[in-house]
Motif scaffolding. Structure first.
Motif, short mmCIF file in Angstrom:
data_model
loop_
_atom_site.label_atom_id
_atom_site.label_comp_id
_atom_site.label_asym_id
_atom_site.label_seq_id
_atom_site.Cartn_x
_atom_site.Cartn_y
_atom_site.Cartn_z
N PHE A 1 88.88 17.34 58.86
CA PHE A 1 88.08 17.70 57.69
C PHE A 1 86.59 17.80 58.03
N SER A 2 86.20 17.23 59.16
CA SER A 2 84.81 17.21 59.64
C SER A 2 83.79 17.13 58.50
N ASP A 3 83.00 18.20 58.27
CA ASP A 3 81.89 18.06 57.29
C ASP A 3 82.35 18.00 55.84
N SER A 4 83.64 18.27 55.58
CA SER A 4 84.06 18.26 54.18
C SER A 4 84.91 17.02 53.89
N GLU B 1 84.49 14.91 51.69
CA GLU B 1 84.71 14.71 50.25
C GLU B 1 86.00 15.40 49.79
N LEU B 2 86.34 16.51 50.42
CA LEU B 2 87.59 17.20 50.06
C LEU B 2 88.78 16.29 50.36
N GLN C 1 85.83 22.76 42.12
CA GLN C 1 86.29 21.95 43.25
C GLN C 1 87.78 21.62 43.11
#
Lengths: 334, 334
Positions: B27-30, B32-33, B113
């Motif tokens: 998920f690296s930079d995401s 929050e997802l 989202q």
């Protein structure tokens, strides 16, 4: 054959294949759902549904690798349905009311039906792609299906960032590049690499095709960011500095917010009039944003061209068309 | 082993597998997802995310056919992720604000989202399912993936009808049954048949397992419709005649609207108070709706039981647990 003629022929075959695939599916009592999908795809009027460039890239990459482009057709249909599923949902997420000159699906059928229709098209994309089992065998079909879903997850990660950025004051340039890599470049990379995969190309070639597609996608998106501010309205078909008017946080804006106090001051005016927007565009250019964005786009353009030259030192007809199409996409006035 | 113990063990393995699968993804930079997905799955608090009965059916059907239940685990994870993707989107489409005692994803992170997170979970479901290639080989994985996407399309057709019915005055009983077949029964049928497929069962057995799942899903949903009006609040945990209060057009209501003028008159009162609602429930029962719904549910129950008896004349441990679970699901007080 002229490259534009070959492209037009492929696009026509793709269009026919997309329509035939939807017609082959059972909708029985939910015929309206099929109408929604046909409407979104552009088959219920003369406005058209898009240029079908993504699936054309897939067919061209298959042919350029020496394969039969028709064996890649299931992948081409899959990527175009996939792209269109994301458009239905993007329009909801961005509250966009028109696309291709007609009301978006959610504007016409409401939010609930539109979310659901997008989900249906996502399933259809997967079904179309899995047709690769008949033209390319099980191993290729499985690999393409896994990669498609990894790509989708990458898309949703990019989209997640894009939505999150809307409400953030500051967005780092690296975070922005990660966002467009997911939102735009990942799918193009999937289109190009899957063409090679369907043609039976070796792993290194498939990976290089993916790198080409990724560079092409990034170059194209960054160009778009440039043209959204400094593009000629007569060419772009949009109003001057339209992205500034829409307050989009594109790459030049993020550069300006970081490096230019004067631009930051102008940006903080919540309700800019067209005159102020022109001043903002000039200020941005003066502080080096245009040069920075040109340079970024230029770097990815070079990557894309280098990858193509390495991949196809002795280009066949499909490779020549692929190269010509790439140049046409990259040679927009910047 | 007691059937409830075996079920609990399978559910625990499924839960661990679901968590491990999400953790294995990039998920690296995401990040929050990923948090959104973990929240929806019930891993960010102690409220739980669901009973995981669908994937348990998959494992039990695989074991009941003489296969190793663990070879079906990728399919089990796939169906549970798929089910949860549909829940995230259903909550948006139905404007539901709570699920499992906590705010729904869209209520907490906003519509845009939430649509996007559901799409991500859909991709994850496909990726999990395609893990079948390692445990069951390419042919089974391809067949399961195609069938999953046909099932998804069936789900969206059912959901399309459900949303459309909200604004229709009259809904034919047959159309309602087609709707719940798509919305509820198709996924249960997929869960049961895919268990058999993963276990290497022959086509006739896979088809019969699907027929069992479909009958179970229909019986369960029609029972739910019964209990939503005449269920004991102490048992259902909902207020008396809750579906009438919510003005849901369930099977008994559709029967009453078609066959009972007195009920139709009461239904047309737009803002019924609890007392009127109790009168409506009695009127419905008096005009034969309760008997009709019992009879419909009973017919599907018989089908489900007959399919099980035919499938497993000499049940092994998994088949005995499957039979016991089916009885527990069907033997709710009607």
């Amino acid at each position: 054959m002229d490259w534009e003629d070959q492209l037009a022929r492929y696009v026509a075959e793709i269009e026919a294949g997309l329509q035939a695939f939807i017609e082959s599916l059972e909708f029985s009592d939910s015929a309206e759902l099929r109408s929604m999908l046909r409407y979104h795809m552009g088959w219920e009027d003369d406005l058209g549904g898009g240029k079908r460039l993504r699936p054309a890239l897939t067919l061209l990459c298959a042919g350029a690798c020496g394969g039969d482009y028709q064996s890649a057709m299931p992948a081409a249909l899959g990527v175009e349905f996939l792209h269109n599923f994301t458009l239905i949902h993007d329009d909801i997420e961005d509250r966009s009311t028109t696309r291709h000159g007609r009301p978006t699906v959610w504007t016409r059928w409401g939010l609930a039906q539109a979310v659901n229709a997008g989900d249906g098209l996502f399933s259809i994309a997967q079904l179309a792609l899995l047709g690769l089992v008949d033209s390319c065998g099980e191993t290729v079909a499985i690999r393409a299906a896994r990669e498609m879903n990894r790509t989708c997850l990458h898309l949703t990660r990019g989209q997640h960032l894009d939505i999150a950025f809307e409400s953030e004051d500051e967005v780092a340039l690296e975070a922005y590049l990660a966002m467009i890599e997911g939102k735009t470049a990942a799918l193009i990379a999937y289109c190009t690499s899957t063409g090679g995969l369907a043609a039976g190309a070796d792993d290194a070639t498939v990976a290089r095709l993916g790198a080409f597609g990724k560079a092409l996608g990034l170059a194209f998106q960054i160009q778009d960011d440039f043209l959204g501010i400094w593009g000629d309205p007569a060419v772009t078909g949009k109003s001057a500095a339209s992205d500034l008017l829409a307050r989009k946080k594109t790459l030049p804006v993020l550069y300006g917010l970081k490096n230019c106090a004067e631009f930051r001051r102008l940006w903080e005016d919540d309700d800019p009039d067209p005159e102020l927007v022109m001043a903002m565009a000039r200020t941005l250019a003066d502080c080096g944003a245009a040069a920075y964005v040109r340079e970024q786009a230029g770097a990815y353009m070079r990557q894309a061209r280098e990858a193509l030259a390495e991949l196809f030192p002795h280009p066949n007809q499909d490779a020549r068309t692929l190269i010509a199409l790439t140049e046409a996409l990259l040679n927009r006035e910047m």
